[in-house]
Design a protein around this motif. Structure first.
Motif, short mmCIF file in Angstrom:
data_model
loop_
_atom_site.label_atom_id
_atom_site.label_comp_id
_atom_site.label_asym_id
_atom_site.label_seq_id
_atom_site.Cartn_x
_atom_site.Cartn_y
_atom_site.Cartn_z
N ASP A 56 0.72 -1.26 -0.12
CA ASP A 56 0.00 0.08 0.09
C ASP A 56 0.74 1.10 0.01
OD1 ASP A 56 -1.59 1.95 0.49
OD2 ASP A 56 -2.51 1.29 2.28
N TRP A 57 0.88 1.69 -1.23
CA TRP A 57 2.11 3.05 -1.25
C TRP A 57 1.23 4.21 -0.77
CZ3 TRP A 57 6.75 1.92 -1.87
CH2 TRP A 57 7.28 0.82 -2.59
N THR A 58 -0.08 4.21 -0.32
CA THR A 58 -0.51 5.45 0.18
C THR A 58 0.18 6.12 1.29
OG1 THR A 58 -2.07 4.19 1.49
CG2 THR A 58 -2.87 4.93 -0.88
N ALA A 59 0.99 5.31 2.21
CA ALA A 59 1.71 5.52 3.22
C ALA A 59 2.92 6.39 2.93
CB ALA A 59 2.09 4.60 4.21
N GLU A 60 3.39 6.60 1.60
CA GLU A 60 4.72 6.95 1.01
C GLU A 60 4.19 8.50 0.82
OE1 GLU A 60 6.14 6.11 -2.60
OE2 GLU A 60 8.19 5.99 -1.82
N THR A 61 4.25 9.09 -0.47
CA THR A 61 3.82 10.46 -0.53
C THR A 61 2.60 10.65 -1.40
OG1 THR A 61 5.55 10.87 -2.28
CG2 THR A 61 6.16 11.27 -0.07
N SER A 62 1.79 9.58 -2.05
CA SER A 62 0.83 9.61 -2.64
C SER A 62 -0.20 10.50 -2.16
CB SER A 62 0.39 8.53 -3.13
OG SER A 62 0.03 7.54 -2.36
N THR A 63 -0.49 10.55 -0.86
CA THR A 63 -1.51 11.48 -0.25
C THR A 63 -1.03 12.91 0.01
OG1 THR A 63 -0.76 10.19 1.78
CG2 THR A 63 -2.77 9.59 0.36
N GLY A 64 0.22 13.22 -0.47
CA GLY A 64 0.64 14.64 -0.11
C GLY A 64 1.96 14.64 1.02
N PRO A 65 2.39 15.71 1.32
CA PRO A 65 3.20 15.59 2.42
C PRO A 65 2.76 15.07 3.54
CG PRO A 65 3.17 17.70 1.23
CD PRO A 65 2.06 17.09 0.77
N ARG A 66 3.44 14.26 4.44
CA ARG A 66 3.14 13.67 5.49
C ARG A 66 3.41 14.58 6.96
NH1 ARG A 66 6.61 8.35 3.91
NH2 ARG A 66 7.75 9.77 3.03
N THR A 67 2.91 14.30 7.77
CA THR A 67 3.00 15.13 9.10
C THR A 67 3.09 14.19 10.34
OG1 THR A 67 1.92 17.24 7.86
CG2 THR A 67 1.75 16.86 10.38
N LEU A 68 3.76 14.35 11.38
CA LEU A 68 3.67 13.63 12.49
C LEU A 68 3.36 14.63 13.57
CD1 LEU A 68 4.32 10.98 14.27
CD2 LEU A 68 6.59 11.93 14.34
N VAL A 69 2.55 14.41 14.42
CA VAL A 69 1.94 15.35 15.39
C VAL A 69 1.86 14.60 16.80
CG1 VAL A 69 0.26 16.87 16.08
CG2 VAL A 69 0.70 16.83 13.97
N HIS A 70 2.74 14.93 17.56
CA HIS A 70 2.66 14.66 19.11
C HIS A 70 1.67 15.60 19.93
CE1 HIS A 70 5.26 11.28 18.78
NE2 HIS A 70 6.02 12.01 18.40
N THR A 71 0.51 14.86 20.40
CA THR A 71 -0.45 15.44 21.56
C THR A 71 -0.32 15.45 22.82
OG1 THR A 71 -2.10 13.92 21.05
CG2 THR A 71 -2.09 15.47 19.46
N SER A 72 0.71 14.60 23.07
CA SER A 72 0.86 14.42 24.62
C SER A 72 2.17 14.20 25.02
CB SER A 72 -0.02 13.43 25.27
OG SER A 72 0.40 12.04 24.67
#
Length: 223
Positions: A207-223
């Protein structure tokens, strides 16, 4: 780490031709380790550029600075002051560092001095090798810790192709140096771990959607 290599010198010279005072910026992390973008390289490049422009009319001036991480906005905002008169920044960081500098200093051109090449490891002194493509869906659990995405020329997921020969990839003859067949390494590693059952499992298309096919990736830590 992120590995980079310096752009061709004349390409850098051409990119600076319209500026009068350039801040040559080193980055203190990945590119320092791989000997392409640290403080020493920034000073060496600034000296070479000053020499190159010295015979031209109204040559630009060069200043040098290095911060720990150009890819972190807080480091730039809190630890970097732009000297008076600087009309361009030449960045010796990876592409993330260049873009972060550009986002902070919106009115200054930020010019890359490096090409960001790959995510790699230092296997021997002075030799970095590509190990990861940042695909976003790591399968190293099933491949003995060796990545077929980054290290197989065809990104195969179910064993070697017909071109492998004596444990080497068929691209070896094309590029003029021996490249290990990633799947040969995987099989040997799985055998050593007594996990060859992983090799015999059929892997479904990735599943290549985890690469960049859905646009720039973001990692957010909320805690």
């Amino acid at each position: 780490m992120i590995v980079g290599s310096q752009k061709p010198f004349q390409e850098i010279v051409l990119s600076l031709s319209e500026y009068q005072k350039v801040l040559v910026m080193g980055c203190g992390t990945c590119v320092t380790v791989c000997l392409t973008g640290g403080d020493k390289e920034a000073r060496r490049l600034a000296s070479a550029l000053a020499q190159e422009f010295s015979q031209k009319e109204n040559p630009p001036a060069f200043e040098v600075n290095t911060i720990e991480r150009q890819c972190e906005r807080d480091w730039i905002v809190n630890f970097l002051e732009i000297p008076d008169g600087v009309d361009a920044i030449l960045s010796l960081a990876c592409g993330a560092g260049v873009q972060t500098l550009a986002a902070v200093f919106e009115d200054l051109p930020v010019i890359p001095a490096l090409n960001t090449t790959f995510l790699g490891a230092l296997d021997r002194p002075g030799e970095w090798n590509e190990k990861c493509l940042g695909c976003g869906d790591c399968i190293l659990t099933h491949t003995g810790g060796i990545c077929p995405v980054a290290r197989c020329a065809k990104r195969l997921f179910n064993g070697p192709c017909g071109g492998t020969l004596n444990g080497k990839c068929e691209i070896s003859a094309v590029i003029g140096r021996e490249v290990d067949c990633a799947w040969q390494l995987i099989i040997e590693r799985l055998a050593r771990l007594d996990k060859l059952d992983e090799y015999h499992k059929i892997r479904q298309p990735k599943d290549w959607t985890a690469e960049t096919s859905t646009g720039p990736r973001t990692l957010v830590h909320t805690s």
